[in-house]
Enzyme design. Structure first.
Site, PDB file in Angstrom:
ATOM      1  N   GLU A 153       0.854  -1.203   0.000  1.00 48.62           N
ATOM      2  CA  GLU A 153       0.000   0.000   0.000  1.00 48.62           C
ATOM      3  C   GLU A 153       0.879   1.239   0.000  1.00 48.62           C
ATOM      4  OE1 GLU A 153      -3.767   0.032   2.224  1.00 48.62           O
ATOM      5  OE2 GLU A 153      -3.156  -1.898   3.015  1.00 48.62           O
ATOM      6  N   HIS A 186      -9.407   9.139   2.327  1.00 48.60           N
ATOM      7  CA  HIS A 186      -8.939   8.055   1.449  1.00 48.60           C
ATOM      8  C   HIS A 186      -9.124   8.534   0.016  1.00 48.60           C
ATOM      9  CE1 HIS A 186      -8.360   4.176  -0.406  1.00 48.60           C
ATOM     10  NE2 HIS A 186      -8.039   3.658   0.769  1.00 48.60           N
ATOM     11  N   ARG A 227      -1.233   8.910   1.072  1.00 48.54           N
ATOM     12  CA  ARG A 227      -2.649   9.230   0.898  1.00 48.54           C
ATOM     13  C   ARG A 227      -2.976  10.714   0.850  1.00 48.54           C
ATOM     14  NH1 ARG A 227      -5.780   4.864   4.486  1.00 48.54           N
ATOM     15  NH2 ARG A 227      -5.018   3.187   3.197  1.00 48.54           N
ATOM     16  N   HIS A 231     -11.928   9.123   5.909  1.00 47.96           N
ATOM     17  CA  HIS A 231     -11.659   7.701   6.116  1.00 47.96           C
ATOM     18  C   HIS A 231     -11.208   7.377   7.532  1.00 47.96           C
ATOM     19  CE1 HIS A 231     -10.530   3.669   4.964  1.00 47.96           C
ATOM     20  NE2 HIS A 231      -9.258   3.860   5.246  1.00 47.96           N
ATOM     21  N   ARG A 280      -1.500   8.893   8.809  1.00 42.89           N
ATOM     22  CA  ARG A 280      -1.356   7.467   9.137  1.00 42.89           C
ATOM     23  C   ARG A 280      -0.844   6.676   7.937  1.00 42.89           C
ATOM     24  NH1 ARG A 280      -5.011   2.903   8.480  1.00 42.89           N
ATOM     25  NH2 ARG A 280      -6.203   4.374   7.239  1.00 42.89           N
TER      26      ARG A 280
HETATM   27  C1  SIN Z   1      -7.442   0.314   2.056  1.00 43.98           C
HETATM   28  O1  SIN Z   1      -7.627  -0.874   1.873  1.00 43.98           O
HETATM   29  O2  SIN Z   1      -7.148   1.110   1.164  1.00 43.98           O
HETATM   30  C2  SIN Z   1      -7.603   0.861   3.455  1.00 43.98           C
HETATM   31  C3  SIN Z   1      -6.476   0.458   4.309  1.00 43.98           C
HETATM   32  C4  SIN Z   1      -6.305   1.455   5.431  1.00 43.98           C
HETATM   33  O3  SIN Z   1      -7.027   2.433   5.516  1.00 43.98           O
HETATM   34  O4  SIN Z   1      -5.373   1.274   6.222  1.00 43.98           O
END
Ligand code: SIN
Length: 530
Positions: A115, A236, A282, A343, A378
């Site tokens: 991620e 998000h 993000r 989010h 975060r």
């Molecule tokens: C996601 O799956 O994009 C969310 C994961 C997160 O917010 O840590």
């Protein structure tokens, strides 16, 4: 006459942190969990990506720490980050033992996703429905545990505080509304644990479920606990844009597997915003999309997976594929329309390394808390991790709590309450808060926008206050009151941070100011009364 129940530990909320705490603490005491709706109506249940932990041979604790600190932009507490990252892998293995069927590779090791902001693959997952798998495994274990009582359809109204009885600053439980019977009773506990999640519903567009109304943060603040860093609301970048899909997340792991963000005309645009392009942090990606939408006037941008192997895409992301299929599109063939949405609340109730807040016998864990792990932004998938680490630590710490309570607990005061037929007032206020928070205190802020938000929120809170004490308390009114207080805390914190850092971006102070390299801390005496 208000009835009274006793338990050793009262947990408010049934997501990962609360359930994990309950299982661990049940080894030395009785636990009562109250949850507002069904036990699986939680943010955890909707988490798609997974849980970040160092599980791979090519990874190291130092790298996970470094990534967390980098994304947190100077406000993470290094010792907190190091502790969580170090303890994390053991808890992930424990979740697997509890029955979470994490994806494995051919050699039986954890199959790790990637991620934004992570330099390595380190996200343990179950397909694209990791939170659901964790939620179900924990609920299963809780159901088999006779030391734990789980009360669904029960909402905490307010915390019980010794200060109301002329005593020290200590908590001894909560007033709780049984939504089925409308009875309000008190639950008395040696330790009270706030695990009620975040406050995404403060914004009109959010990935969060309806229950995310910041109840824990609001209740803690009302009895004098410190809250911090509420200005750092994480948006998000990719929530599905569709008139019939409410709050449906399109996981960052899609971009981790090669998904590309494009404009309506197919152009790639993230290269000019960040070296990691579509997989940038993000805050950067959400701001970039916001900027492109404002420039073009389009309704959404698109996440393109069409260049990837179509079987892989559908198999790796079955939940997202199914949802999109139901809405008439194939994620392997059609770019997915996405927009940013609120989010995650990185701030929350201030606590130490055990989850202990600034009020004796009151703990906060998970998204409700502000531990120092997330700083100004975060790192993806660090939140489920924080939930288990602090759930376990708090379960150890509450052993030492001694009940501090008055001889007689005052029954809940309904004042001159009568049944309210004025549900429309609640609905209108609710809508208004969420709309102006999105417009004035969203992804891009300014002094003027924050001033506008201040005027509106204070007027609304005054109205809600009058309404609250005039009418019979319902869960809708409780949530509205909490939501409005949390909105106030976000606005006040944002006004105090006169710089742009992490998730807080303001047009009036575009740069970082190193003299502001500290938490924004609020408590009752730092602003108007709650
Ligand atoms: C996601 O799956 O994009 C969310 C994961 C997160 O917010 O840590």
């Amino acid at each position: 006459m208000t009835s009274e129940r006793q338990t050793d530990y009262l947990v408010i909320g049934s997501g990962i942190a609360g359930l994990y705490f309950a299982l661990e603490a049940s080894e030395h005491g009785t636990v009562t969990i109250v949850t507002k709706k069904k036990s699986h109506d939680t943010n955890t249940n909707l988490a798609q990506g997974g849980i970040a932990a160092v599980m791979g041979d090519d990874d190291s604790l130092e790298e996970h720490v470094a990534d967390t600190l980098k994304v947190g932009e100077g406000l993470c507490k290094r010792d907190v980050v190091e502790g969580v990252v170090e303890e994390g892998p053991a808890h992930v293995r424990k979740l697997a033992q509890l029955g979470v069927d994490f994806a494995r590779n051919a050699s039986g090791d954890f199959d790790l996703g990637r991620e934004g902001g992570h330099n390595k693959r380190r996200v343990a997952h179950y397909q694209d429905a990791t939170g659901h798998a964790i939620q179900m495994a924990l609920l299963d274990a809780v159901a088999k545990n006779d030391k734990i009582t789980l009360l669904e359809n029960h909402i905490a109204v307010d915390l019980l505080s010794m200060e109301k009885y002329g005593g020290e600053s200590a908590c001894f439980g909560a007033y709780v509304l049984n939504n089925d019977t409308s009875e309000i009773f008190s639950i008395i506990a040696r330790a009270t644990v706030l695990a009620s999640g975040g406050a995404g519903k403060v914004y009109i567009y959010t990935s969060n479920p309806d229950v995310a109304t910041g109840d824990g943060m609001a209740m803690a603040y009302r009895i004098g606990a410190q809250v911090s860093n509420m200005e750092f609301v994480q948006f998000h970048p990719t929530v599905l844009y569709h008139p019939h899909a409410k709050s449906f997340l399109i996981s960052e792991t899609l971009r981790g597997e090669g998904g590309i963000l494009r404009l309506e005309d197919g152009a790639k645009f993230m290269d000019e915003y960040h070296e990691l392009s579509s997989l940038g942090p993000r805050d950067v990606v959400a701001r970039a999309i916001d900027n492109e939408l404002k420039k073009s006037g389009s309704d959404s941008v698109f996440l393109d997976m069409t260049h990837l192997d179509e079987h892989f895409v559908r198999e790796r992301f079955p939940t997202i594929a199914k949802r999109c299929r139901a809405l008439g599109s194939d994620i392997a063939k059609d770019p997915i329309p996405v927009v940013p949405a609120a989010h995650y609340q990185c701030g929350g109730v201030v606590c130490d390394k055990t989850g202990q807040t600034t009020i004796r016998n009151l703990f906060a864990i998970g998204e409700t808390s502000s531990t120092g792990l997330h700083g100004a932004c975060r790192l993806a998938s660090n939140s489920l991790l924080e939930g288990v680490v602090y759930g376990a630590r708090a379960a150890e710490a509450v052993r030492d709590c001694e009940l501090v309570r008055p001889g007689q607990v005052a029954p809940w005061q309904t004042g001159k309450a009568t049944d309210s037929n004025d549900a429309i007032v609640v609905a209108l206020n609710w809508e208004e808060v969420r709309r102006f928070m999105w417009s004035y205190v969203g992804i891009v802020r300014s002094d003027k926008r924050l001033q506008r938000a201040t005027r509106r929120i204070e007027l609304l809170r005054q109205e809600i206050g009058e309404y609250y004490w005039d009418f019979k308390v319902t869960s809708d009114i409780i949530e509205l009151r909490n939501l409005a207080l949390v909105a106030h805390l976000i606005v006040e914190s944002a006004k105090r941070r006169k710089e742009s850092r992490g998730l807080h971006y303001t047009l009036d102070y575009l740069e970082k100011d190193e003299s502001l390299l500290h938490d924004t801390v609020l408590h009752q005496s730092s602003g108007p009364p709650a």
